[in-house]
Design a protein around this motif. Structure first.
Motif, PDB file in Angstrom:
ATOM      1  N   THR A  90       0.812  -1.212   0.000  1.00 23.66           N
ATOM      2  CA  THR A  90       0.000   0.000   0.000  1.00 23.66           C
ATOM      3  C   THR A  90       0.848   1.266   0.000  1.00 23.66           C
ATOM      4  OG1 THR A  90      -0.126   0.249   2.403  1.00 23.66           O
ATOM      5  CG2 THR A  90      -1.777  -1.206   1.362  1.00 23.66           C
ATOM      6  N   ALA A  91       0.216   2.359  -0.361  1.00 22.74           N
ATOM      7  CA  ALA A  91       0.876   3.669  -0.338  1.00 22.74           C
ATOM      8  C   ALA A  91       1.252   4.052   1.092  1.00 22.74           C
ATOM      9  CB  ALA A  91      -0.039   4.726  -0.962  1.00 22.74           C
ATOM     10  N   ALA A  92       0.406   3.720   2.044  1.00 28.36           N
ATOM     11  CA  ALA A  92       0.710   4.027   3.440  1.00 28.36           C
ATOM     12  C   ALA A  92       1.946   3.270   3.907  1.00 28.36           C
ATOM     13  CB  ALA A  92      -0.487   3.694   4.328  1.00 28.36           C
ATOM     14  N   GLU A  93       2.101   2.021   3.462  1.00 22.14           N
ATOM     15  CA  GLU A  93       3.253   1.218   3.874  1.00 22.14           C
ATOM     16  C   GLU A  93       4.560   1.749   3.301  1.00 22.14           C
ATOM     17  OE1 GLU A  93       1.744  -3.279   4.623  1.00 22.14           O
ATOM     18  OE2 GLU A  93       1.661  -2.578   2.543  1.00 22.14           O
ATOM     19  N   ILE A  94       4.568   2.197   2.048  1.00 23.52           N
ATOM     20  CA  ILE A  94       5.821   2.690   1.472  1.00 23.52           C
ATOM     21  C   ILE A  94       6.242   3.974   2.178  1.00 23.52           C
ATOM     22  CG2 ILE A  94       4.839   3.945  -0.505  1.00 23.52           C
ATOM     23  CD1 ILE A  94       8.100   1.876  -0.469  1.00 23.52           C
ATOM     24  N   LYS A  95       5.284   4.818   2.526  1.00 23.94           N
ATOM     25  CA  LYS A  95       5.613   6.043   3.263  1.00 23.94           C
ATOM     26  C   LYS A  95       6.125   5.699   4.659  1.00 23.94           C
ATOM     27  CE  LYS A  95       3.945  10.514   4.778  1.00 23.94           C
ATOM     28  NZ  LYS A  95       2.846  11.462   4.830  1.00 23.94           N
ATOM     29  N   GLY A 118       2.983   5.351 -11.745  1.00 21.48           N
ATOM     30  CA  GLY A 118       1.999   5.128 -10.688  1.00 21.48           C
ATOM     31  C   GLY A 118       2.529   4.478  -9.427  1.00 21.48           C
ATOM     32  N   ALA A 119       3.830   4.448  -9.249  1.00 28.11           N
ATOM     33  CA  ALA A 119       4.416   3.892  -8.033  1.00 28.11           C
ATOM     34  C   ALA A 119       5.034   5.016  -7.207  1.00 28.11           C
ATOM     35  CB  ALA A 119       5.496   2.871  -8.391  1.00 28.11           C
ATOM     36  N   ARG A 120       5.243   4.737  -5.930  1.00 27.36           N
ATOM     37  CA  ARG A 120       6.072   5.582  -5.073  1.00 27.36           C
ATOM     38  C   ARG A 120       7.229   4.705  -4.633  1.00 27.36           C
ATOM     39  NH1 ARG A 120       3.213   8.781  -0.480  1.00 27.36           N
ATOM     40  NH2 ARG A 120       5.098   9.999  -0.623  1.00 27.36           N
ATOM     41  N   ASP A 121       8.434   5.239  -4.730  1.00 27.38           N
ATOM     42  CA  ASP A 121       9.584   4.431  -4.377  1.00 27.38           C
ATOM     43  C   ASP A 121      10.728   5.269  -3.843  1.00 27.38           C
ATOM     44  OD1 ASP A 121      10.829   5.538  -6.676  1.00 27.38           O
ATOM     45  OD2 ASP A 121      10.282   3.827  -7.906  1.00 27.38           O
ATOM     46  N   PHE A 122      11.678   4.574  -3.269  1.00 22.94           N
ATOM     47  CA  PHE A 122      12.930   5.181  -2.830  1.00 22.94           C
ATOM     48  C   PHE A 122      14.027   4.139  -2.968  1.00 22.94           C
ATOM     49  CE2 PHE A 122      10.932   3.533   1.030  1.00 22.94           C
ATOM     50  CZ  PHE A 122      11.966   2.864   1.676  1.00 22.94           C
ATOM     51  N   LEU A 133      15.927  -0.914  -4.237  1.00 30.87           N
ATOM     52  CA  LEU A 133      14.702  -0.178  -4.503  1.00 30.87           C
ATOM     53  C   LEU A 133      13.593  -0.700  -3.606  1.00 30.87           C
ATOM     54  CD1 LEU A 133      13.114   1.787  -6.531  1.00 30.87           C
ATOM     55  CD2 LEU A 133      12.357  -0.351  -7.575  1.00 30.87           C
ATOM     56  N   PHE A 134      12.899   0.189  -2.928  1.00 27.78           N
ATOM     57  CA  PHE A 134      11.710  -0.141  -2.147  1.00 27.78           C
ATOM     58  C   PHE A 134      10.549   0.581  -2.803  1.00 27.78           C
ATOM     59  CE2 PHE A 134      15.233  -0.832   0.648  1.00 27.78           C
ATOM     60  CZ  PHE A 134      14.876  -1.952   1.385  1.00 27.78           C
ATOM     61  N   ALA A 135       9.494  -0.151  -3.152  1.00 21.13           N
ATOM     62  CA  ALA A 135       8.409   0.438  -3.937  1.00 21.13           C
ATOM     63  C   ALA A 135       7.045  -0.015  -3.418  1.00 21.13           C
ATOM     64  CB  ALA A 135       8.554   0.036  -5.405  1.00 21.13           C
ATOM     65  N   GLY A 136       6.066   0.842  -3.730  1.00 17.61           N
ATOM     66  CA  GLY A 136       4.679   0.546  -3.416  1.00 17.61           C
ATOM     67  C   GLY A 136       3.798   1.380  -4.309  1.00 17.61           C
ATOM     68  N   PRO A 137       2.503   1.178  -4.244  1.00 14.45           N
ATOM     69  CA  PRO A 137       1.605   1.984  -5.063  1.00 14.45           C
ATOM     70  C   PRO A 137       1.585   3.445  -4.617  1.00 14.45           C
ATOM     71  CG  PRO A 137       0.364   0.481  -3.643  1.00 14.45           C
ATOM     72  CD  PRO A 137       1.803   0.197  -3.431  1.00 14.45           C
ATOM     73  N   ALA A 138       1.324   4.328  -5.549  1.00 10.37           N
ATOM     74  CA  ALA A 138       1.286   5.767  -5.242  1.00 10.37           C
ATOM     75  C   ALA A 138       0.033   6.126  -4.458  1.00 10.37           C
ATOM     76  CB  ALA A 138       1.376   6.594  -6.525  1.00 10.37           C
ATOM     77  N   GLU A 139      -1.042   5.421  -4.661  1.00  6.63           N
ATOM     78  CA  GLU A 139      -2.317   5.725  -3.988  1.00  6.63           C
ATOM     79  C   GLU A 139      -2.946   4.462  -3.471  1.00  6.63           C
ATOM     80  OE1 GLU A 139      -4.751   8.086  -6.586  1.00  6.63           O
ATOM     81  OE2 GLU A 139      -3.039   9.291  -7.123  1.00  6.63           O
TER      82      GLU A 139
END
Length: 139
Positions: A90-95, A118-122, A133-139
């Motif tokens: 989830t987006a909450a988990e990646i943050k 459409g992903a959020r990553d760092f 790379l650590f990734a999850g959905p953007a929303e």
């Protein structure tokens, strides 16, 4: 007599992947993964250790000690050659994961950002320069 026409073979299912990172010192790498990234040491092998596995949740990463870097560090950084990709659901988990690592003082190659696909990553850089790379959905 067995009727082979009625026998169906199930297609094999790959259930996991375990990337192997090349490191200069197993104990230091294990300490980085446990103290900074929240992994546990599944095992170490050899005396002195030259192979290990670290785990967090269902993710596994194998660590292999090598005498010298196998890839040019400048090339790796310039081309962003990733050693492993790890994902959350989830987006909450990646943050939350980013904030956890930030609080632990992790060295980021790239901070948390939203990607055009459409992903959020760092990206984290480990002690040996491996890019994770650590990734999850953007929303």
């Amino acid at each position: 007599m067995v009727d082979h026409a009625d026998t169906q073979t199930a297609k094999p299912v790959i259930t996991a992947a375990e990337p192997q990172l090349f490191v200069s010192e197993i104990n230091a790498a294990c300490e980085f993964f446990t103290r900074k990234l929240g992994f546990t040491v599944a095992f170490t092998y050899g005396e002195p250790p030259y192979y290990a596995q670290v785990a967090r949740d269902v993710a596994r990463i194998n660590l292999r000690c090598v005498a010298a870097p196998l890839i040019d560090g400048a090339l790796r950084d310039r081309e962003q050659l990733l050693a492993a990709s790890l994902t959350v659901a989830t987006a909450a988990e990646i943050k939350a994961l980013f904030l956890e690592y930030q609080a632990a003082g992790v060295d980021f190659f790239q901070t948390l950002r939203r990607e055009p696909w459409g992903a959020r990553d760092f990206i984290v850089k480990d002690l040996d320069g491996n890019l994770l790379l650590f990734a999850g959905p953007a929303e």
